[in-house]
Design a protein around this motif. Structure first.
Motif, mmCIF file in Angstrom:
data_model
loop_
_atom_site.group_PDB
_atom_site.id
_atom_site.type_symbol
_atom_site.label_atom_id
_atom_site.label_comp_id
_atom_site.label_asym_id
_atom_site.label_seq_id
_atom_site.Cartn_x
_atom_site.Cartn_y
_atom_site.Cartn_z
ATOM 1 N N GLN A 118 0.864 -1.008 0.397
ATOM 2 C CA GLN A 118 -0.017 0.065 -0.238
ATOM 3 C C GLN A 118 0.732 1.665 0.268
ATOM 4 O O GLN A 118 1.695 1.295 0.554
ATOM 5 C CB GLN A 118 -0.760 -0.086 1.389
ATOM 6 C CG GLN A 118 -1.931 -0.940 2.107
ATOM 7 C CD GLN A 118 -3.136 -1.097 0.599
ATOM 8 O OE1 GLN A 118 -3.279 -0.433 -0.246
ATOM 9 N NE2 GLN A 118 -3.446 -2.441 0.882
ATOM 10 N N GLY A 119 0.266 2.532 -0.472
ATOM 11 C CA GLY A 119 0.558 3.738 -0.367
ATOM 12 C C GLY A 119 1.425 3.586 -1.741
ATOM 13 O O GLY A 119 1.221 3.709 -2.610
ATOM 14 N N GLU A 120 1.625 5.233 -1.282
ATOM 15 C CA GLU A 120 2.776 6.113 -2.901
ATOM 16 C C GLU A 120 3.791 5.675 -2.649
ATOM 17 O O GLU A 120 4.233 5.208 -2.377
ATOM 18 C CB GLU A 120 2.684 7.733 -2.298
ATOM 19 C CG GLU A 120 1.220 8.321 -2.273
ATOM 20 C CD GLU A 120 0.609 8.459 -3.000
ATOM 21 O OE1 GLU A 120 0.562 8.300 -4.420
ATOM 22 O OE2 GLU A 120 -1.372 8.668 -2.707
ATOM 23 N N PRO A 121 3.892 5.740 -4.830
ATOM 24 C CA PRO A 121 4.965 4.839 -4.941
ATOM 25 C C PRO A 121 6.518 5.590 -4.280
ATOM 26 O O PRO A 121 7.430 4.141 -4.236
ATOM 27 C CB PRO A 121 4.550 5.185 -6.748
ATOM 28 C CG PRO A 121 3.287 5.670 -7.369
ATOM 29 C CD PRO A 121 2.790 6.118 -5.481
ATOM 30 N N GLU A 122 6.221 6.739 -4.175
ATOM 31 C CA GLU A 122 7.685 6.819 -3.474
ATOM 32 C C GLU A 122 8.044 6.318 -2.265
ATOM 33 O O GLU A 122 9.030 6.030 -1.759
ATOM 34 C CB GLU A 122 7.711 8.306 -3.380
ATOM 35 C CG GLU A 122 6.478 8.823 -2.590
ATOM 36 C CD GLU A 122 5.274 9.740 -3.541
ATOM 37 O OE1 GLU A 122 4.849 10.692 -3.110
ATOM 38 O OE2 GLU A 122 4.926 9.191 -4.060
ATOM 39 N N HIS A 123 6.911 5.813 -1.430
ATOM 40 C CA HIS A 123 7.290 5.190 -0.615
ATOM 41 C C HIS A 123 7.577 3.557 -0.138
ATOM 42 O O HIS A 123 7.388 3.311 -0.067
ATOM 43 C CB HIS A 123 5.723 5.463 0.653
ATOM 44 C CG HIS A 123 5.604 7.065 1.074
ATOM 45 N ND1 HIS A 123 4.339 7.651 1.121
ATOM 46 C CD2 HIS A 123 6.754 7.977 1.035
ATOM 47 C CE1 HIS A 123 4.292 8.617 1.550
ATOM 48 N NE2 HIS A 123 5.690 8.599 1.386
ATOM 49 N N VAL A 124 6.650 3.303 -1.505
ATOM 50 C CA VAL A 124 7.210 1.737 -2.039
ATOM 51 C C VAL A 124 8.466 1.420 -1.791
ATOM 52 O O VAL A 124 8.361 -0.034 -0.686
ATOM 53 C CB VAL A 124 7.084 1.054 -2.856
ATOM 54 C CG1 VAL A 124 7.228 -0.271 -4.128
ATOM 55 C CG2 VAL A 124 5.265 1.885 -3.257
ATOM 56 N N PRO A 125 9.852 2.073 -2.130
ATOM 57 C CA PRO A 125 11.294 1.010 -1.605
ATOM 58 C C PRO A 125 11.779 1.387 -0.225
ATOM 59 O O PRO A 125 11.743 0.189 -0.024
ATOM 60 C CB PRO A 125 11.867 2.541 -2.078
ATOM 61 C CG PRO A 125 10.985 2.522 -3.698
ATOM 62 C CD PRO A 125 9.946 2.817 -3.233
ATOM 63 N N HIS A 126 11.054 2.157 0.346
ATOM 64 C CA HIS A 126 11.255 1.926 2.367
ATOM 65 C C HIS A 126 10.210 1.267 2.500
ATOM 66 O O HIS A 126 11.201 0.424 3.507
ATOM 67 C CB HIS A 126 11.394 3.605 2.884
ATOM 68 C CG HIS A 126 11.819 4.324 1.805
ATOM 69 N ND1 HIS A 126 13.288 4.031 2.287
ATOM 70 C CD2 HIS A 126 11.725 5.475 1.080
ATOM 71 C CE1 HIS A 126 13.574 5.123 0.983
ATOM 72 N NE2 HIS A 126 12.754 5.990 0.829
ATOM 73 N N VAL A 127 9.359 0.898 2.283
ATOM 74 C CA VAL A 127 7.465 -0.256 3.141
ATOM 75 C C VAL A 127 9.154 -0.919 2.704
ATOM 76 O O VAL A 127 8.840 -2.164 3.562
ATOM 77 C CB VAL A 127 6.527 -0.104 2.643
ATOM 78 C CG1 VAL A 127 5.859 -0.789 2.627
ATOM 79 C CG2 VAL A 127 6.195 1.326 2.875
ATOM 80 N N LEU A 128 8.900 -2.122 1.782
ATOM 81 C CA LEU A 128 9.315 -3.024 0.529
ATOM 82 C C LEU A 128 11.216 -3.295 1.967
ATOM 83 O O LEU A 128 11.392 -4.936 2.171
ATOM 84 C CB LEU A 128 9.496 -3.290 -0.424
ATOM 85 C CG LEU A 128 8.577 -3.354 -0.958
ATOM 86 C CD1 LEU A 128 8.968 -3.219 -2.635
ATOM 87 C CD2 LEU A 128 7.696 -4.166 -0.517
ATOM 88 N N ALA A 129 11.913 -2.635 1.942
ATOM 89 C CA ALA A 129 13.321 -2.529 3.027
ATOM 90 C C ALA A 129 12.823 -3.215 3.894
ATOM 91 O O ALA A 129 13.271 -4.144 4.529
ATOM 92 C CB ALA A 129 13.819 -1.176 2.536
ATOM 93 N N VAL A 160 16.825 -1.603 -1.362
ATOM 94 C CA VAL A 160 16.656 -3.087 -1.054
ATOM 95 C C VAL A 160 18.332 -3.410 -0.193
ATOM 96 O O VAL A 160 18.602 -4.196 -0.440
ATOM 97 C CB VAL A 160 15.753 -4.309 -1.448
ATOM 98 C CG1 VAL A 160 14.659 -4.016 -1.074
ATOM 99 C CG2 VAL A 160 16.171 -4.450 -2.885
ATOM 100 N N SER A 161 19.075 -2.685 -2.117
ATOM 101 C CA SER A 161 20.122 -3.382 -1.902
ATOM 102 C C SER A 161 21.113 -3.085 -1.034
ATOM 103 O O SER A 161 22.262 -3.870 -0.584
ATOM 104 C CB SER A 161 20.946 -2.798 -3.753
ATOM 105 O OG SER A 161 21.073 -1.668 -3.503
ATOM 106 N N LEU A 162 21.023 -2.312 -0.216
ATOM 107 C CA LEU A 162 21.581 -1.483 0.775
ATOM 108 C C LEU A 162 21.031 -2.530 1.530
ATOM 109 O O LEU A 162 22.268 -2.901 3.250
ATOM 110 C CB LEU A 162 20.827 -0.205 1.397
ATOM 111 C CG LEU A 162 21.408 0.831 0.514
ATOM 112 C CD1 LEU A 162 20.697 1.641 1.461
ATOM 113 C CD2 LEU A 162 21.982 1.177 0.315
#
Length: 235
Positions: free
Chosen positions: A156-167, A208-210
């Motif tokens: 869920q959430g705006e596209p710009e937040h998705v990377p941090h949510v998945l990390a 997520v590569s981090l």
């Protein structure tokens, strides 16, 4: 009368045949525990159950040499055990017991966990998992280091937040890889959709590569078709 024939004076010797050897093996197991047994001895004792009157030690060693290890023997197929190992049906059935016991010991949740390590398995899983999925929905399949599914989650959430949510989810679940799935909404041209989803997938991969997490793919699925961004060179 010769001494050897007097009643009560017959010397007692440990048997050197299969029965005596099996007795010593049982004594070793009972007195020192299974951890004291060599790999071939564990296999030897399993074969006791199927082979009643034969020394199974040479056979156990031969099987380990043939299949490379105790694990190799116990995970070999019945056909391989019959053809390569030269075993009969009783011995083959016995040697299948440890692997089945280990599978059950792992628990029902582990037995039903999908392993998504190739395209066929992934597509078979998605055929069932996406039944009734809402168009436009973004899903993340989080995997362990053997590509076993840890979680299938709607993001869920705006596209710009998705990377941090998945990390964050990858960190929580100790995931080492993930696959993104977009249920394709109607009315968006393929060119526009591919460009938008490639940007999202790239941002997720960077985040997520981090954590040393790999993005295997981002797939667009809908109307019985699928598109892989990895195969298109967009990820």
């Amino acid at each position: 009368m010769p001494l050897s024939l007097l009643p009560g004076n017959r010397p007692s010797f440990d048997s050197t045949g299969p029965a005596g050897h099996r007795g010593r093996m049982r004594e070793k197991l009972l007195s020192r525990g299974p951890e004291a047994l060599a790999d071939y001895e564990i296999l030897e004792m399993l074969l006791f159950l199927a082979i009643a009157r034969r020394d199974t030690k040479p056979l156990a060693k031969q099987l380990i040499n043939t299949f490379g290890s105790l694990a190799g023997v116990l995970s070999a197929s019945p056909a391989a055990l019959a053809v390569t190992g030269g075993l009969g049906p009783d011995a083959i059935a016995v040697l299948q017991l440890p692997e089945e016991a280990a599978r059950r010991l792992a628990g029902p949740e582990r037995r039903t966990t999908p392993i998504l390590n190739n395209w066929d398995r992934l597509l078979e899983y998605l055929d069932q998992a996406l039944v009734g999925a809402v168009p436009g929905q973004l899903r993340a399949l989080l995997l362990d280091n053997r590509n076993r599914l840890l979680a299938d989650e709607t993001v869920q959430g705006e596209p710009e937040h998705v990377p941090h949510v998945l990390a964050g989810r990858a960190l929580t679940l100790h995931a080492t890889a993930l696959i993104l799935i977009r249920v394709v909404p109607a009315g968006i041209p393929d060119r526009v959709l591919l460009k938008r989803e490639a940007v999202l997938a790239g941002a997720v991969r960077t985040a997520v590569s981090l954590l040393s997490v790999i993005v295997h793919d981002h797939m667009l699925v809908g109307m019985g078709n699928w598109i892989s961004l990895t195969q298109k060179g967009l990820l």
